[in-house]
Design a protein around this motif. Structure first.
Motif, mmCIF file in Angstrom:
data_model
loop_
_atom_site.group_PDB
_atom_site.id
_atom_site.type_symbol
_atom_site.label_atom_id
_atom_site.label_comp_id
_atom_site.label_asym_id
_atom_site.label_seq_id
_atom_site.Cartn_x
_atom_site.Cartn_y
_atom_site.Cartn_z
ATOM 1 N N ALA A 1 34.580 41.965 78.419
ATOM 2 C CA ALA A 1 36.013 41.651 78.327
ATOM 3 C C ALA A 1 36.294 40.232 78.835
ATOM 4 O O ALA A 1 37.164 39.538 78.296
ATOM 5 N N ASN A 2 35.550 39.798 79.840
ATOM 6 C CA ASN A 2 35.716 38.425 80.334
ATOM 7 C C ASN A 2 35.323 37.403 79.274
ATOM 8 O O ASN A 2 35.937 36.340 79.181
ATOM 9 N N VAL A 3 34.301 37.704 78.490
ATOM 10 C CA VAL A 3 33.920 36.795 77.406
ATOM 11 C C VAL A 3 35.070 36.700 76.401
ATOM 12 O O VAL A 3 35.446 35.605 75.977
ATOM 13 N N ILE A 4 35.644 37.837 76.050
ATOM 14 C CA ILE A 4 36.768 37.848 75.101
ATOM 15 C C ILE A 4 37.914 37.004 75.652
ATOM 16 O O ILE A 4 38.466 36.153 74.957
ATOM 17 N N LYS A 5 38.260 37.237 76.922
ATOM 18 C CA LYS A 5 39.427 36.587 77.520
ATOM 19 C C LYS A 5 39.211 35.104 77.797
ATOM 20 O O LYS A 5 40.100 34.286 77.566
ATOM 21 N N HIS A 6 38.039 34.740 78.299
ATOM 22 C CA HIS A 6 37.843 33.377 78.785
ATOM 23 C C HIS A 6 37.031 32.468 77.861
ATOM 24 O O HIS A 6 37.137 31.257 77.956
ATOM 25 N N VAL A 7 36.206 33.040 76.995
ATOM 26 C CA VAL A 7 35.410 32.226 76.070
ATOM 27 C C VAL A 7 36.068 32.226 74.699
ATOM 28 O O VAL A 7 36.138 31.213 74.031
ATOM 29 N N GLY A 8 36.554 33.389 74.290
ATOM 30 C CA GLY A 8 37.249 33.480 73.013
ATOM 31 C C GLY A 8 36.807 34.670 72.201
ATOM 32 O O GLY A 8 35.652 35.097 72.260
ATOM 33 N N ARG A 9 37.743 35.193 71.485
ATOM 34 C CA ARG A 9 37.485 36.334 70.614
ATOM 35 C C ARG A 9 36.442 35.938 69.570
ATOM 36 O O ARG A 9 36.459 34.824 69.050
ATOM 37 N N ASP A 10 35.522 36.829 69.297
ATOM 38 C CA ASP A 10 34.433 36.660 68.333
ATOM 39 C C ASP A 10 33.377 35.655 68.769
ATOM 40 O O ASP A 10 32.525 35.264 67.974
ATOM 41 N N ALA A 11 33.405 35.202 70.022
ATOM 42 C CA ALA A 11 32.359 34.311 70.527
ATOM 43 C C ALA A 11 31.034 35.067 70.576
ATOM 44 O O ALA A 11 30.991 36.261 70.876
ATOM 45 N N ALA A 12 29.955 34.359 70.290
ATOM 46 C CA ALA A 12 28.626 34.967 70.362
ATOM 47 C C ALA A 12 28.235 35.141 71.827
ATOM 48 O O ALA A 12 28.420 34.243 72.646
ATOM 49 N N ALA A 13 27.697 36.300 72.139
ATOM 50 C CA ALA A 13 27.264 36.601 73.503
ATOM 51 C C ALA A 13 26.111 37.594 73.428
ATOM 52 O O ALA A 13 25.795 38.108 72.351
ATOM 53 N N SER A 14 25.505 37.858 74.574
ATOM 54 C CA SER A 14 24.440 38.866 74.609
ATOM 55 C C SER A 14 24.406 39.534 75.979
ATOM 56 O O SER A 14 24.769 38.940 76.993
ATOM 57 N N LEU A 15 23.970 40.778 75.958
ATOM 58 C CA LEU A 15 23.798 41.580 77.164
ATOM 59 C C LEU A 15 22.308 41.765 77.375
ATOM 60 O O LEU A 15 21.583 42.123 76.436
ATOM 61 N N VAL A 16 21.846 41.500 78.592
ATOM 62 C CA VAL A 16 20.444 41.699 78.938
ATOM 63 C C VAL A 16 20.395 42.727 80.061
ATOM 64 O O VAL A 16 21.138 42.620 81.038
ATOM 65 N N LEU A 17 19.525 43.729 79.907
ATOM 66 C CA LEU A 17 19.316 44.749 80.932
ATOM 67 C C LEU A 17 17.872 44.675 81.395
ATOM 68 O O LEU A 17 16.968 44.543 80.580
ATOM 69 N N GLU A 18 17.678 44.773 82.707
ATOM 70 C CA GLU A 18 16.330 44.778 83.271
ATOM 71 C C GLU A 18 16.258 45.822 84.372
ATOM 72 O O GLU A 18 17.217 45.999 85.117
#
Length: 193
Positions: free
Chosen positions: A43-60
């Motif tokens: 949600a922070n990416v949506i709010k602060h970077v922009g809607r439809d911005a490319a992002a990725s989630l990494v789990l370790e």
């Protein structure tokens, strides 16, 4: 790695990916917390970077912790501000929530943007280890010939000395003493509740 576009519909996909991966690792004990962290960071990416911005989630999976990272292409780092917004607003509360739930968290600038990371403890008794470490540190501050436990006022003063020394050390290393103190307070309050 789970690539996603910053859009509200993608947040449920992130939660599903987290649930599935943690289940395959046998780390289901932190699924709710990890899903909440992934949702907040997405949600922070949506709010602060922009809607439809490319992002990725990494789990370790790291020893007794699960690490979540959300990468995006913005170089602007989030700030943990006082959550003094009106009740209807949601400004700054997400990072406070993450800081309270996480064993540790932070941000890192990269060549192409940044990532925000968070580690959740798989060991529910993590607090016991912290208490043991604190007792070891405090014993180094006590008088060498003192065998009895100090009175509460002396112990309070010793704890204050330890915290002050740690904050001075952090400042010399280039760290942020105010930020560290704020995060420590939030961790303590979350674990004490």
């Amino acid at each position: 790695m789970v690539p996603f576009e910053a859009a509200p519909a993608q947040l449920s996909e992130l939660r599903r990916a987290v649930r599935s991966q943690l289940g395959s690792w046998g780390a289901s004990a932190v699924t709710e917390e990890a899903e909440l962290v992934a949702t907040e960071l997405g949600a922070n990416v949506i709010k602060h970077v922009g809607r439809d911005a490319a992002a990725s989630l990494v789990l370790e999976l790291r020893q007794r912790r699960v690490r979540l990272e959300v990468h995006d292409r913005s170089r602007a780092l989030p700030a943990l501000l006082a959550a003094a917004c009106a009740d209807s607003d949601e400004c700054g509360r997400g990072l406070h929530l993450i800081a309270a739930m996480a064993h540790d968290w932070g941000t890192v600038r990269t060549a192409t943007g940044k990532f925000i990371w968070c580690e959740l403890s798989l060991k529910p008794a993590e607090c016991e280890g912290r208490i043991g470490r604190a007792a070891a540190v405090l014993s180094a501050y006590r008088q060498p010939n003192s065998t009895s436990s100090p009175d509460p006022a002396a112990l309070d003063e010793t704890v204050t000395d330890v915290i002050t020394d740690l904050l001075h050390w952090l400042a010399v290393q280039g760290g942020d003493p105010d930020g560290a103190l704020g995060r420590a307070q939030m961790h303590y309050e979350a674990e004490a509740a």
